[in-house]
Write a protein that holds these residues in place. Sequence first.
Motif, PDB file in Angstrom:
ATOM      1  N   SER A 230       9.437  28.159  25.939  1.00 50.77           N
ATOM      2  CA  SER A 230      10.084  29.249  25.197  1.00 50.77           C
ATOM      3  C   SER A 230      11.524  29.424  25.672  1.00 50.77           C
ATOM      4  O   SER A 230      11.916  28.903  26.734  1.00 50.77           O
ATOM      5  N   GLY A 231      12.290  30.197  24.900  1.00 51.81           N
ATOM      6  CA  GLY A 231      13.675  30.445  25.262  1.00 51.81           C
ATOM      7  C   GLY A 231      13.786  31.153  26.604  1.00 51.81           C
ATOM      8  O   GLY A 231      14.664  30.833  27.418  1.00 51.81           O
ATOM      9  N   GLY A 232      12.902  32.140  26.856  1.00 51.55           N
ATOM     10  CA  GLY A 232      12.916  32.876  28.122  1.00 51.55           C
ATOM     11  C   GLY A 232      12.640  31.956  29.291  1.00 51.55           C
ATOM     12  O   GLY A 232      13.327  32.016  30.329  1.00 51.55           O
TER      13      GLY A 232
ATOM     14  N   ALA B 138      20.479  34.735  23.658  1.00 56.03           N
ATOM     15  CA  ALA B 138      19.569  34.111  22.697  1.00 56.03           C
ATOM     16  C   ALA B 138      18.128  34.565  22.910  1.00 56.03           C
ATOM     17  O   ALA B 138      17.205  33.944  22.381  1.00 56.03           O
ATOM     18  N   LEU B 139      17.961  35.629  23.708  1.00 55.80           N
ATOM     19  CA  LEU B 139      16.589  36.048  24.029  1.00 55.80           C
ATOM     20  C   LEU B 139      16.279  37.420  23.425  1.00 55.80           C
ATOM     21  O   LEU B 139      17.191  38.217  23.160  1.00 55.80           O
TER      22      LEU B 139
END
Lengths: 811, 235
Positions: B152-154, B180-181
């Motif tokens: 995931s982005g995170g 972006a989160l």
Amino acid sequence: MTRRSSARARLGDLALGIRLAVGGDRTPWGRLLLTAVGIGLGVGVLLLAASVPTMKQARDERQNARQEIAGVLSHYPHSSRYQDSHDPSMLVTRASTEFRDQRIQGRALEPLSPDAPVPPGLQRIPGPGQMVVSPALRELLRGSGGELLKPRLPDHVVGVIDKEGLISPNELFYYTGTTNLSEGGTTVAAVYPGDSPSTNTRSLSGQMWIILSFGVTVLLVPIVVFVVSTTRMAEAARERRLAALRLVGADGKQIRRIASGEALVGAVFGVLLGWAVFLGGAQLVPHITLLEFSTFASDIRPVWEFAVLVTLGVPAAAVITAQAAMRRTIIEPLGIVRRTKPSSRGIVWRLVPMALGVVGLLLVGASSERISQLQIPFLASIVLLLIGVPLVLPWAVERVVRWSSARSVTWQLALRRLQLSSGTAARSVSAIAVVLTGVIALQTVLATSVATFQAQAHDGPTHQVATPSRHEVKVRGTLEHPGKGMAELADALEGLPSTGEVDGTAGVRFAVPEQQRGPRRSRYTGATIVDCATLLERDVVTRCSAGDVFQSPEHSRRTPSGAIRPGERLRATSTYHGSAGLEGTPGEVTTWRAPAELKPFEVSESRQYRYDMSYLLITPQAAENIPWWARNVELGLDFTASASPDAIERVRNVAAEYLEFASVRRISGYSPLPSDDAMVFRLIRYGLLLGTLVAFALIGCGLFVTAAEQIQERRRPMAVLAAVGARRRTLGWSAFLQNGVPMLVAVAVSVVVGLSLGVLVVMVTSLDNLAFDPLGLLGLVGIAAASVLVVTGLTMPALRRAMHPEGLRTE
Amino acid sequence: MTTDPESPSGSDPVLVGSDLQLSFGRTPALRGAGMSVHAGEMVAVMGSSGSGKSTLLHCLAGILTPSSGSVLHHGREITTMPDQQRSALRRDEFGFVFQFGQLVPELTVAENVALPLRLSGHRHADGRRRSALWMDKLGVSDVADHRPGEISGGQGQRAAVARALVADPEVVFADEPTGALDSIAGEQVMALLDETARESGTAVVLVTHESRVAAYADREVLIRDGAVRQQESVR
């Protein structure tokens, strides 16, 4: 101490590059695979090309070994080795034929002493009534046509010729044992140069060598360009990757090493694959026959210097190209974050190779040396011109897209994209441009050559039968012995099923004594023995009496010997025995004296003669002292329309029964080219077609990967465009134009440079009748357009996926 | 106007940028901007889009070279350093976290985290050990063998933080690290960056336009039209 030494650190950087090349999901593997396949095919072809000298050497060695057998004979008058030697150890005669358009070469051997040399590839000399045949001939005899061929090859097969005795694996060759050869007799072919494997010793004209080497160069240069451009495949992704490494602290040298490692992987895989392709292909080659040419797998060994050059040179070229390609990445670590407007490309240095190529060709043309002696500068100039194309192309694409303006969204999207990265677009079609340039130039040279040959042919006398009927056959040979005359042969032929009218003449080859012409004049001329009835029937002459001899005024101009003077003494020889054959045979020299009056006749340029027509016609009564063995029988006969394709084989069987050195061939129309040159023409045409298709297929794959990667890279903007309502068709056409515009520019550049190169080569090679091949040109443009369509079509699924709203997600 | 309030610790600054000017073509990005960074502090550089905050960060980090002005790292001018020395500085003394992580997609998370060590010539085993430690701290050990595209982005940003800190840098530059989160993932990343940086005594220069993110900082620097307008301690 946890830090590595400097050398280890460098190796570590290389290893990281390798890791980057093989890491990731499907995309890097796909990219690596395509790079390896592209380079591999290129390397395979280069290795094959590097094997040509070895192939030729191996063939020549076997050919020479086979000719050595001929050398032991005592009949070779020009050889001091044997001229004064003792008794010959063996007699040999040629026993060749044709079968279903294939040439079968044979030698009848009669050993005269126990130390008679055994021909290469044989365990022993076959005894009388025995044959040793090549594997291909054995298969032919065992096959469905064997029965039809058997009358000409009736002997018992007792063995198979080994590879050492064959020039190529598919060669149809045999040795037969005999006892009826007589030294000095006409049936004994004293060995003369060029006899042995005449079909394989192709002698090409200087121009054909130039065209052939030009063709090979034209097909090899794009492969090198393709290998180089393949290493720059997916450059945008690589730049992004390397820029990310720069951000976390990789310095310029490290980046270079990492990029080298990355480029090396594809190149090394490619070289390994190339060797596999080459070695695998070499095993298939013996099964392939292209225009009578095939070779043994073991002969296909690259010259080791070239092999080393290709094996090390390709990875080195890949590393150098990768280094050159990432200049901007080193300067701009933020290339991924902020791209400045690309600086405009200069044209001057890009034109330098082309200019050098033009100057080189002009110098070659201006030189007093023969062009065959200037092959290296000639080919180097062509290579310079060809490699100039991919240098000029990025500039041309950049200019075109900069000057273009667009109103529709489709055009706008395509043009803006191309304006940002015209270099990538140009590179993806650079190999195509080189292929097109070379092929267009070669087409021009070929078209000009054909026009020149045709013009030369029309300029000369129409000696050949020009009847286009497929059912007309010409039989030639010398009578085997006086008892079996031409009339009996004609009767036998007429007796065959499906055979129509048979008529014929006899040809004589005269040697003109040197003292009569001087040393600089050719010593030979031909004459036709033909009766008055035939001459009158064919309207060759209007009046004819037994004993007349006719000479065309053209004789002095058209033949090397010049006109025959009344009363001149000439010596009859045999065409089939060669110039050295009967001439030197004691007791066989026969002098024929021209009559006091040589009547004139006209050789008509337009009339179609059924047989060879000479400039000298002798009625039978004037030819009585010309011996039967010197008369080369020539008969023409028709087949009825219902004749089977094997009817000609029955004619050959009959001819073999009556004639020595029989030649029976189908007349399928007028061919203005010498057969070897015609074969090379066909070979080049086939090679061009095949090479172009392979090149386009390979380059198409590269184009596809570039297009697919661009879509992948621009997934988010695509998704945004879809979200704001852009239609799939709009984006699809935009993708088409992104491929199509560079291709269009590439085609335009290729046409201009290709035609110019073709004209230059025509000038340099002093060919007249400059001609172009507009249909061929259109065909190439069509292939280029089709490749763009196919590539765009293949990228459509990726485009559809990219337009999915999923692409908008950032988390 | 440029001001430079004393650091909370009163120590000498690690990094001082002063009177920085830089244009992209005809567009000026920095017009005399300057700021200092002290050991162990977290500075938030704030401003609107196009104000020049990222450019200032890139100049301080030695990624971009300003057309004039100076950037001193422990008194050494870095704007005039050759590329190799600046690269070494980025590799050994600085760490980076960007909006989209900038993880190398071909490498696994573990390999990405170990990348600065690998580029510095550290032994493979050492790199693995230290990256495992930082992945553990940032809570991405369970995706160590995944590639960036598979997480995931995170997780990607946490891996990026681990990569930024793995070489024990003096300064971490974070450009919109949560941009972006989503808010929850963003909070997690910031909390971890704050905790781990303070634990290791690493200074953080944080570019953001979110006051929620800036709240983690000790000091805020406001930049507008390429110049620093205001600096104030917030803790």
